[in-house]
Design a protein around this motif. Structure first.
Motif, mmCIF file in Angstrom:
data_model
loop_
_atom_site.group_PDB
_atom_site.id
_atom_site.type_symbol
_atom_site.label_atom_id
_atom_site.label_comp_id
_atom_site.label_asym_id
_atom_site.label_seq_id
_atom_site.Cartn_x
_atom_site.Cartn_y
_atom_site.Cartn_z
ATOM 1 N N GLU A 1 0.840 -1.196 0.000
ATOM 2 C CA GLU A 1 0.000 0.000 0.000
ATOM 3 C C GLU A 1 0.878 1.250 0.000
ATOM 4 O OE1 GLU A 1 -2.864 0.082 3.109
ATOM 5 O OE2 GLU A 1 -3.975 -1.665 2.375
ATOM 6 N N GLY A 2 0.475 2.236 -0.803
ATOM 7 C CA GLY A 2 1.212 3.490 -0.865
ATOM 8 C C GLY A 2 2.397 3.499 -1.803
ATOM 9 N N GLU A 3 2.616 2.393 -2.506
ATOM 10 C CA GLU A 3 3.722 2.332 -3.465
ATOM 11 C C GLU A 3 3.338 2.936 -4.802
ATOM 12 O OE1 GLU A 3 6.945 -0.872 -3.713
ATOM 13 O OE2 GLU A 3 5.121 -2.040 -3.452
ATOM 14 N N MET A 4 4.352 3.384 -5.533
ATOM 15 C CA MET A 4 4.208 3.578 -6.968
ATOM 16 C C MET A 4 5.014 2.441 -7.598
ATOM 17 S SD MET A 4 5.241 6.674 -9.566
ATOM 18 C CE MET A 4 4.092 7.851 -8.881
ATOM 19 N N PHE A 5 4.315 1.476 -8.137
ATOM 20 C CA PHE A 5 4.932 0.246 -8.608
ATOM 21 C C PHE A 5 4.935 0.227 -10.137
ATOM 22 C CE2 PHE A 5 5.284 -4.210 -9.677
ATOM 23 C CZ PHE A 5 6.174 -4.698 -8.730
ATOM 24 N N GLY A 6 6.098 0.036 -10.731
ATOM 25 C CA GLY A 6 6.220 0.059 -12.182
ATOM 26 C C GLY A 6 6.385 -1.328 -12.776
ATOM 27 N N ILE B 1 -0.339 3.273 -6.618
ATOM 28 C CA ILE B 1 -0.306 3.400 -8.074
ATOM 29 C C ILE B 1 0.467 2.231 -8.668
ATOM 30 C CG2 ILE B 1 0.423 4.835 -10.024
ATOM 31 C CD1 ILE B 1 0.277 7.257 -8.144
ATOM 32 N N VAL B 2 -0.158 1.536 -9.596
ATOM 33 C CA VAL B 2 0.509 0.477 -10.360
ATOM 34 C C VAL B 2 0.450 0.887 -11.818
ATOM 35 C CG1 VAL B 2 0.501 -1.959 -11.012
ATOM 36 C CG2 VAL B 2 -0.144 -1.296 -8.688
ATOM 37 N N MET B 3 1.605 1.010 -12.443
ATOM 38 C CA MET B 3 1.614 1.476 -13.828
ATOM 39 C C MET B 3 2.585 0.679 -14.671
ATOM 40 S SD MET B 3 3.792 5.038 -13.619
ATOM 41 C CE MET B 3 3.549 5.306 -15.363
ATOM 42 N N SER B 4 2.236 0.510 -15.932
ATOM 43 C CA SER B 4 3.183 -0.041 -16.896
ATOM 44 C C SER B 4 3.724 1.113 -17.724
ATOM 45 C CB SER B 4 2.502 -1.074 -17.806
ATOM 46 O OG SER B 4 1.539 -0.458 -18.639
ATOM 47 N N THR B 5 4.959 0.997 -18.134
ATOM 48 C CA THR B 5 5.562 2.054 -18.950
ATOM 49 C C THR B 5 6.660 1.478 -19.826
ATOM 50 O OG1 THR B 5 6.783 4.147 -18.897
ATOM 51 C CG2 THR B 5 7.151 2.643 -17.051
ATOM 52 N N CYS C 1 9.771 5.089 -9.759
ATOM 53 C CA CYS C 1 8.893 4.190 -9.011
ATOM 54 C C CYS C 1 9.574 3.701 -7.735
ATOM 55 C CB CYS C 1 8.508 2.992 -9.880
ATOM 56 S SG CYS C 1 7.478 3.426 -11.306
ATOM 57 N N THR C 2 8.750 3.344 -6.752
ATOM 58 C CA THR C 2 9.261 2.774 -5.507
ATOM 59 C C THR C 2 9.981 1.461 -5.797
ATOM 60 O OG1 THR C 2 7.238 3.625 -4.496
ATOM 61 C CG2 THR C 2 8.630 2.202 -3.138
ATOM 62 N N ARG C 3 9.291 0.590 -6.544
ATOM 63 C CA ARG C 3 9.890 -0.666 -7.007
ATOM 64 C C ARG C 3 9.461 -0.924 -8.448
ATOM 65 N NH1 ARG C 3 8.463 -5.605 -4.137
ATOM 66 N NH2 ARG C 3 6.453 -4.608 -3.760
ATOM 67 N N VAL C 4 10.221 -1.793 -9.111
ATOM 68 C CA VAL C 4 9.987 -2.060 -10.531
ATOM 69 C C VAL C 4 9.993 -3.571 -10.757
ATOM 70 C CG1 VAL C 4 10.871 -1.742 -12.867
ATOM 71 C CG2 VAL C 4 11.114 0.091 -11.189
#
Length: 308
Positions: free
Chosen positions: A29-34, A186-190, A199-202
């Protein structure tokens, strides 16, 4: 730290094609995950599985503590999803598009939230403009506002800045950073590895599977060897010659330069320079550089494909 996403052996097939293979993944929770990978890696399919749009062929997944199969409706109420082809209505204004998405999400007292989102995305001055007359960057901001209208706890973004100009990309990232500050996961693909650096983690993904999941710093520190950047003319020829003459050498081409990954730069670099000079290739400069995520990803792809 609570898990916003937890999957076990999550898989999805389309006939003989294994689009997602045995994915074990935890997002906090609270991550920006790529999620990063080439076209066809399975990024979009994975996101659609996590959103409950697709059912898995096998395996399980929980999103915000709910099973994506048993509680798919409850999951959808708590998440937002911005797809690669988010459908705005060109003949509706910005205001009308947000109103429409509010109503289909069951948000009827939407006006205060709309004002907040318009200010947040800096779209207030353009609220009466038809969506079809917006720039690419403004369309993405409007799509994000529509995605956020029901105040989701988590949002999934599938390549949200593809085809957007650099200035709009920067503005979009400022908005995402603000959302993180509000506690939204946030979970995003790029496809942009410079974006993945934020991102926090990738998760590095290829052929339906996860090759590695770590922080950007951990991924870069895991790369073995020294990366030497060589600026030269005839980059394609330089790349081909080094691959042909030294097949064990890891060579990566980037525009007007090549990166060579060396185990022992003192011994190997003079050999590389001699090969290029012998082919009449002029080297303008060379320098040792810190590995980028792009270096790491290409290196992993090279080793994985070489092992097959």
């Amino acid at each position: 730290m609570n898990a916003a996403i937890a999957t076990s052996q999550l898989s999805r097939s389309f006939g003989p094609l294994q689009a997602v293979q045995n994915v074990d993944l935890t997002v906090h929770e609270g991550e920006m995950f790529g999620i990063v990978g080439p076209d066809g890696a399975g990024k979009t399919t994975l996101i659609r599985l996590l959103c409950g749009i697709l059912a898995p062929t096998s395996g399980t997944a929980q999103v915000l503590g709910k099973d994506i199969l048993k509680d798919s409706d409850a999951v959808k109420r708590e998440i937002g999803y911005l797809s690669q082809r988010f459908s705005l209505y060109g003949d509706l204004t910005i205001d009308e598009n947000i109103e429409f998405f509010a109503e289909i999400n069951g948000v009827y007292d939407f006006k205060p939230r709309r004002e907040e989102l318009l200010a947040f995305t800096r779209l207030t001055p353009f609220r009466t403009r038809l969506a079809e007359r917006l720039s690419g960057g403004m369309k993405q901001k409007l799509a994000l506002a529509c995605t956020l209208i029901h105040t989701p706890r988590m949002i999934f973004l599938d390549e949200p800045t593809t085809g957007v100009d650099p200035v709009s990309r920067r503005d979009f990232w400022k908005i995402l950073q603000s959302l993180l500050g509000q506690g939204i996961t946030i979970v995003m693909s790029t496809p942009y590895l410079d974006e993945a650096e934020r991102c926090t983690r990738v998760a590095l993904m290829n052929k339906g599977g996860l090759m590695r999941v770590a922080t950007p710093a951990e991924l870069k520190s895991s790369m073995t060897g020294t990366v030497v950047e060589i600026a030269c003319d005839r980059v394609r020829d330089a790349f081909r010659i080094l691959k042909e003459q030294r097949p064990a050498l890891e060579v990566q081409a980037f525009g007007d330069r090549i990166n060579v990954v060396l185990r022992n730069a003192t011994i190997e670099l003079p050999d590389v320079e001699q090969l290029l000079a012998g082919a009449g290739i002029v080297t303008a400069s060379r320098r040792t550089i810190a590995p980028s995520l792009e270096n790491v990803f290409i290196s992993l792809l090279t080793h994985t494909e070489g092992a097959v």
